[in-house]
Design a protein around this motif. Structure first.
Motif, mmCIF file in Angstrom:
data_model
loop_
_atom_site.group_PDB
_atom_site.id
_atom_site.type_symbol
_atom_site.label_atom_id
_atom_site.label_comp_id
_atom_site.label_asym_id
_atom_site.label_seq_id
_atom_site.Cartn_x
_atom_site.Cartn_y
_atom_site.Cartn_z
ATOM 1 N N HIS A 124 7.937 0.334 1.276
ATOM 2 C CA HIS A 124 9.259 0.942 1.385
ATOM 3 C C HIS A 124 9.683 0.948 2.843
ATOM 4 N N ASN A 125 10.869 0.428 3.115
ATOM 5 C CA ASN A 125 11.355 0.307 4.484
ATOM 6 C C ASN A 125 12.673 1.024 4.730
ATOM 7 N N ASP A 126 13.041 1.948 3.839
ATOM 8 C CA ASP A 126 14.277 2.672 4.034
ATOM 9 C C ASP A 126 14.144 4.092 3.495
ATOM 10 N N ALA A 127 15.104 4.941 3.838
ATOM 11 C CA ALA A 127 15.064 6.363 3.490
ATOM 12 C C ALA A 127 15.868 6.638 2.230
ATOM 13 N N ILE A 128 15.475 6.034 1.122
ATOM 14 C CA ILE A 128 16.195 6.207 -0.141
ATOM 15 C C ILE A 128 15.676 7.444 -0.869
ATOM 16 N N MET A 158 0.841 -1.165 0.000
ATOM 17 C CA MET A 158 0.000 0.000 0.000
ATOM 18 C C MET A 158 0.893 1.236 0.000
ATOM 19 N N VAL A 159 0.611 2.145 -0.896
ATOM 20 C CA VAL A 159 1.282 3.439 -0.927
ATOM 21 C C VAL A 159 0.214 4.485 -1.190
ATOM 22 N N GLY A 160 0.159 5.522 -0.362
ATOM 23 C CA GLY A 160 -0.852 6.551 -0.570
ATOM 24 C C GLY A 160 -0.554 7.803 0.231
ATOM 25 N N THR A 161 -1.262 8.878 -0.121
ATOM 26 C CA THR A 161 -1.108 10.138 0.587
ATOM 27 C C THR A 161 -1.934 10.128 1.856
ATOM 28 N N VAL A 162 -1.523 10.949 2.806
ATOM 29 C CA VAL A 162 -2.219 11.095 4.074
ATOM 30 C C VAL A 162 -2.470 12.580 4.284
ATOM 31 N N ARG A 163 -3.694 12.918 4.686
ATOM 32 C CA ARG A 163 -4.003 14.320 4.967
ATOM 33 C C ARG A 163 -3.275 14.760 6.226
ATOM 34 N N LYS A 164 -2.744 15.986 6.185
ATOM 35 C CA LYS A 164 -1.917 16.438 7.298
ATOM 36 C C LYS A 164 -2.714 16.818 8.541
ATOM 37 N N ASP A 165 -4.036 16.893 8.448
ATOM 38 C CA ASP A 165 -4.828 17.251 9.624
ATOM 39 C C ASP A 165 -5.212 16.039 10.475
ATOM 40 N N LYS A 166 -4.752 14.857 10.128
ATOM 41 C CA LYS A 166 -5.033 13.665 10.917
ATOM 42 C C LYS A 166 -4.209 13.693 12.205
ATOM 43 N N ARG A 167 -4.839 13.371 13.322
ATOM 44 C CA ARG A 167 -4.143 13.463 14.606
ATOM 45 C C ARG A 167 -3.043 12.426 14.758
ATOM 46 N N GLU A 168 -3.091 11.369 13.965
ATOM 47 C CA GLU A 168 -2.067 10.332 14.038
ATOM 48 C C GLU A 168 -0.743 10.772 13.421
ATOM 49 N N VAL A 169 -0.769 11.812 12.595
ATOM 50 C CA VAL A 169 0.445 12.316 11.943
ATOM 51 C C VAL A 169 1.184 13.205 12.946
ATOM 52 N N PRO A 170 2.460 12.925 13.221
ATOM 53 C CA PRO A 170 3.216 13.747 14.175
ATOM 54 C C PRO A 170 3.270 15.211 13.748
ATOM 55 N N ARG A 171 3.249 16.082 14.726
ATOM 56 C CA ARG A 171 3.218 17.537 14.474
ATOM 57 C C ARG A 171 4.389 18.003 13.608
ATOM 58 N N PHE A 225 9.734 5.327 10.742
ATOM 59 C CA PHE A 225 9.556 3.901 10.491
ATOM 60 C C PHE A 225 8.892 3.249 11.692
ATOM 61 N N HIS A 226 7.801 2.594 11.433
ATOM 62 C CA HIS A 226 7.093 1.815 12.444
ATOM 63 C C HIS A 226 6.571 0.583 11.729
ATOM 64 N N PRO A 227 7.411 -0.487 11.696
ATOM 65 C CA PRO A 227 7.047 -1.656 10.886
ATOM 66 C C PRO A 227 5.615 -2.098 11.131
ATOM 67 N N PRO A 228 4.885 -2.338 10.072
ATOM 68 C CA PRO A 228 5.308 -2.473 8.680
ATOM 69 C C PRO A 228 5.161 -1.189 7.864
ATOM 70 N N CYS A 229 4.917 -0.031 8.499
ATOM 71 C CA CYS A 229 4.643 1.207 7.756
ATOM 72 C C CYS A 229 5.814 2.180 7.806
ATOM 73 N N THR A 230 5.897 2.971 6.739
ATOM 74 C CA THR A 230 6.842 4.075 6.666
ATOM 75 C C THR A 230 6.051 5.333 6.393
ATOM 76 N N VAL A 252 9.663 6.758 -2.252
ATOM 77 C CA VAL A 252 8.231 6.548 -2.004
ATOM 78 C C VAL A 252 7.396 7.469 -2.891
ATOM 79 N N ILE A 253 7.794 8.722 -3.015
ATOM 80 C CA ILE A 253 7.031 9.697 -3.808
ATOM 81 C C ILE A 253 7.150 9.408 -5.295
ATOM 82 N N THR A 254 8.343 9.088 -5.771
ATOM 83 C CA THR A 254 8.470 8.798 -7.202
ATOM 84 C C THR A 254 7.705 7.526 -7.569
#
Length: 85
Positions: free
Chosen positions: A55-59, A1-14, A31-36, A72-74
């Motif tokens: 994606h599990n690394d910061a390439i 799964m790869v997708g965008t996340v809205r920035k107003d979600k409380r789960e997204v760190p400030r 990184f919080h396996p299994p998600c990046t 991830v974005i490309t």
């Protein structure tokens, strides 16, 4: 799964939601396996947040040049279909 996340979600760190103080074309990874979670600043005062289970690394994609986009974005831009197109 790869997708965008809205920035107003409380789960997204400030620190992932705010573009101020971050240089242009900078990325933050969490990184919080299994998600990046990736936060990318393409323009002043704009943040793009994506979540991936593939994606599990910061390439950083070498083909993106000066924009220094994360892999991830490309990948997302290359494969998005349906609602996002």
């Amino acid at each position: 799964m790869v997708g965008t996340v809205r920035k107003d979600k409380r789960e997204v760190p400030r620190e992932f939601r705010v573009a101020r103080g971050s240089p242009l074309c900078s990325s933050k990874f969490e990184f919080h396996p299994p998600c990046t979670l990736v936060s990318y600043v393409p323009k002043p005062n704009k943040v793009v947040i994506l979540m991936s289970t593939m994606h599990n690394d910061a390439i950083i994609d070498a083909d993106s040049g000066d924009s220094r986009k994360p892999e991830v974005i490309t990948y997302y831009n290359r494969t998005k279909n349906g609602v996002d197109s």
